[in-house]
Design a protein around this motif. Sequence first.
Motif, PDB file in Angstrom:
ATOM      1  N   VAL A 181     -22.733  19.988  29.041  1.00 41.13           N
ATOM      2  CA  VAL A 181     -21.442  20.569  29.398  1.00 41.13           C
ATOM      3  C   VAL A 181     -21.637  21.380  30.671  1.00 41.13           C
ATOM      4  N   VAL A 182     -20.822  21.090  31.670  1.00 40.33           N
ATOM      5  CA  VAL A 182     -20.893  21.783  32.953  1.00 40.33           C
ATOM      6  C   VAL A 182     -19.719  22.758  33.040  1.00 40.33           C
ATOM      7  N   GLU A 183     -20.011  24.007  33.370  1.00 39.67           N
ATOM      8  CA  GLU A 183     -18.972  25.027  33.492  1.00 39.67           C
ATOM      9  C   GLU A 183     -18.658  25.258  34.966  1.00 39.67           C
ATOM     10  N   THR A 184     -17.371  25.280  35.297  1.00 40.22           N
ATOM     11  CA  THR A 184     -16.922  25.546  36.664  1.00 40.22           C
ATOM     12  C   THR A 184     -15.775  26.542  36.623  1.00 40.22           C
ATOM     13  N   LEU A 185     -15.473  27.106  37.771  1.00 38.91           N
ATOM     14  CA  LEU A 185     -14.349  28.029  37.909  1.00 38.91           C
ATOM     15  C   LEU A 185     -13.498  27.557  39.070  1.00 38.91           C
ATOM     16  N   GLN A 186     -12.224  27.287  38.801  1.00 39.54           N
ATOM     17  CA  GLN A 186     -11.302  26.799  39.815  1.00 39.54           C
ATOM     18  C   GLN A 186     -10.226  27.825  40.107  1.00 39.54           C
ATOM     19  N   ASP A 187      -9.800  27.863  41.350  1.00 41.15           N
ATOM     20  CA  ASP A 187      -8.662  28.694  41.719  1.00 41.15           C
ATOM     21  C   ASP A 187      -7.390  27.985  41.278  1.00 41.15           C
ATOM     22  N   SER A 188      -6.481  28.701  40.626  1.00 41.14           N
ATOM     23  CA  SER A 188      -5.272  28.062  40.125  1.00 41.14           C
ATOM     24  C   SER A 188      -4.081  29.001  40.265  1.00 41.14           C
ATOM     25  N   SER A 189      -2.923  28.518  39.808  1.00 39.15           N
ATOM     26  CA  SER A 189      -1.665  29.267  39.908  1.00 39.15           C
ATOM     27  C   SER A 189      -0.709  28.728  38.857  1.00 39.15           C
ATOM     28  N   PRO A 190       0.386  29.430  38.585  1.00 38.02           N
ATOM     29  CA  PRO A 190       1.372  28.891  37.637  1.00 38.02           C
ATOM     30  C   PRO A 190       1.899  27.526  38.059  1.00 38.02           C
ATOM     31  N   ASP A 191       2.164  27.343  39.354  1.00 41.69           N
ATOM     32  CA  ASP A 191       2.652  26.044  39.825  1.00 41.69           C
ATOM     33  C   ASP A 191       1.616  24.952  39.612  1.00 41.69           C
ATOM     34  N   ALA A 192       0.357  25.259  39.912  1.00 42.06           N
ATOM     35  CA  ALA A 192      -0.700  24.263  39.768  1.00 42.06           C
ATOM     36  C   ALA A 192      -0.905  23.873  38.306  1.00 42.06           C
ATOM     37  N   LEU A 193      -0.839  24.858  37.422  1.00 42.43           N
ATOM     38  CA  LEU A 193      -1.057  24.579  36.004  1.00 42.43           C
ATOM     39  C   LEU A 193       0.092  23.742  35.432  1.00 42.43           C
ATOM     40  N   ALA A 194       1.321  24.106  35.785  1.00 41.64           N
ATOM     41  CA  ALA A 194       2.461  23.303  35.338  1.00 41.64           C
ATOM     42  C   ALA A 194       2.392  21.905  35.943  1.00 41.64           C
ATOM     43  N   GLY A 195       1.938  21.811  37.197  1.00 36.00           N
ATOM     44  CA  GLY A 195       1.789  20.509  37.831  1.00 36.00           C
ATOM     45  C   GLY A 195       0.778  19.645  37.110  1.00 36.00           C
ATOM     46  N   TYR A 196      -0.335  20.243  36.693  1.00 36.05           N
ATOM     47  CA  TYR A 196      -1.335  19.493  35.932  1.00 36.05           C
ATOM     48  C   TYR A 196      -0.711  18.910  34.660  1.00 36.05           C
ATOM     49  N   PHE A 197      -0.031  19.755  33.894  1.00 36.05           N
ATOM     50  CA  PHE A 197       0.538  19.268  32.640  1.00 36.05           C
ATOM     51  C   PHE A 197       1.623  18.229  32.868  1.00 36.05           C
ATOM     52  N   SER A 198       2.284  18.280  34.018  1.00 32.41           N
ATOM     53  CA  SER A 198       3.322  17.281  34.305  1.00 32.41           C
ATOM     54  C   SER A 198       2.734  15.884  34.413  1.00 32.41           C
ATOM     55  N   THR A 199       1.389  15.772  34.592  1.00 28.78           N
ATOM     56  CA  THR A 199       0.739  14.467  34.689  1.00 28.78           C
ATOM     57  C   THR A 199       0.051  14.062  33.393  1.00 28.78           C
ATOM     58  N   ALA A 200       0.190  14.847  32.344  1.00 32.57           N
ATOM     59  CA  ALA A 200      -0.394  14.500  31.046  1.00 32.57           C
ATOM     60  C   ALA A 200       0.494  13.465  30.354  1.00 32.57           C
ATOM     61  N   SER A 201      -0.122  12.539  29.642  1.00 26.90           N
ATOM     62  CA  SER A 201       0.640  11.422  29.071  1.00 26.90           C
ATOM     63  C   SER A 201       1.746  11.892  28.133  1.00 26.90           C
ATOM     64  N   GLY A 226      -0.617  36.378  36.797  1.00 30.62           N
ATOM     65  CA  GLY A 226      -0.609  36.598  38.240  1.00 30.62           C
ATOM     66  C   GLY A 226      -0.231  35.368  39.033  1.00 30.62           C
ATOM     67  N   ALA A 227      -0.049  35.569  40.333  1.00 31.43           N
ATOM     68  CA  ALA A 227       0.308  34.463  41.223  1.00 31.43           C
ATOM     69  C   ALA A 227      -0.874  33.532  41.468  1.00 31.43           C
ATOM     70  N   ARG A 228      -2.092  34.086  41.428  1.00 35.52           N
ATOM     71  CA  ARG A 228      -3.321  33.287  41.546  1.00 35.52           C
ATOM     72  C   ARG A 228      -4.306  33.799  40.495  1.00 35.52           C
ATOM     73  N   PHE A 229      -5.103  32.917  39.948  1.00 34.03           N
ATOM     74  CA  PHE A 229      -6.089  33.329  38.953  1.00 34.03           C
ATOM     75  C   PHE A 229      -7.209  32.295  38.899  1.00 34.03           C
ATOM     76  N   GLY A 230      -8.357  32.734  38.425  1.00 32.17           N
ATOM     77  CA  GLY A 230      -9.461  31.823  38.202  1.00 32.17           C
ATOM     78  C   GLY A 230      -9.272  31.085  36.889  1.00 32.17           C
ATOM     79  N   LEU A 231      -9.563  29.795  36.891  1.00 37.68           N
ATOM     80  CA  LEU A 231      -9.395  28.977  35.697  1.00 37.68           C
ATOM     81  C   LEU A 231     -10.744  28.351  35.331  1.00 37.68           C
ATOM     82  N   PRO A 232     -11.447  28.903  34.347  1.00 36.47           N
ATOM     83  CA  PRO A 232     -12.714  28.286  33.919  1.00 36.47           C
ATOM     84  C   PRO A 232     -12.458  26.895  33.336  1.00 36.47           C
ATOM     85  N   ARG A 233     -13.371  25.977  33.623  1.00 38.35           N
ATOM     86  CA  ARG A 233     -13.255  24.613  33.115  1.00 38.35           C
ATOM     87  C   ARG A 233     -14.580  24.174  32.492  1.00 38.35           C
ATOM     88  N   LEU A 234     -14.485  23.325  31.480  1.00 36.13           N
ATOM     89  CA  LEU A 234     -15.648  22.678  30.884  1.00 36.13           C
ATOM     90  C   LEU A 234     -15.575  21.190  31.188  1.00 36.13           C
TER      91      LEU A 234
END
Length: 244
Positions: A181-201, A226-234
């Motif tokens: 399992v590789v752990e990463t940290l991405q810069d994200s935002s409310p728009d980016a997160l909603a955009g991601y889910f908009s592409t989920a099946s 917040g307007a920007r936040f770190g988003l940890p990913r696995l």
Amino acid sequence: MSDREARSRSFESAPAEYERHRPEYPQEGLRWAAERFRLEPGARVLDIGAGTGKLTRGLVALGFEVAAVEPGGPMLAQLRLAVHETEAFEGQAESIPLHDASIDAAFAGQAYHWFERERALPELHRVIRPGGGLALLWNWWDERDPLQRELAELIGFAGHEPYRDDELPGEPWFRESGRTVVETLQDSSPDALAGYFSTASAFLIAEPEEREASLRAIHELASRYGARFGLPRLTYVFAFERLS
């Protein structure tokens, strides 16, 4: 068309959004798999279920000769725009348009769970040379993060993993040789997160009103952080050796 097939082909309705909002795969995970298979620069590898090329470009960056196979024409067109240094074929895991023993290893990112395993595993075994391997990758959530813990309860993935052990490749075709399992940290935002889910099946096949209401709820929840936040990913990475 079954619900599974409808969901697996739903991404074809939003290829540009998928390309914009979906993350790539960490090089650490790709290198780990490449080392398990003893791949050298110039090795010929397959990206199966390649989508818009999120995994493809990482494999190209490692110096591999990549054949990308994707069943959806709109997704494949986006891949060809994004990744010029690859062969791109329209096809599916159950009927791969490549010759026998023509690749050194196969990779599947965010795709294996859509395959018909009874047909796909013999096909993957057929195109991978003896001594080669199969890598499966999934980018996933990290519920140790407070935002993602709340999202998990809101969307319904709390406590879930992107795979089931009893559905992973096995004999007589493959044998697991490792997982990480590789752990990463991405810069994200409310728009980016909603955009991601908009592409989920599940969102792509939902009724428009239900879809928009769910995306608004995600945006509102994320905005509290917040307007920007770190988003940890696995990123889960599995390696399987091809059995003779």
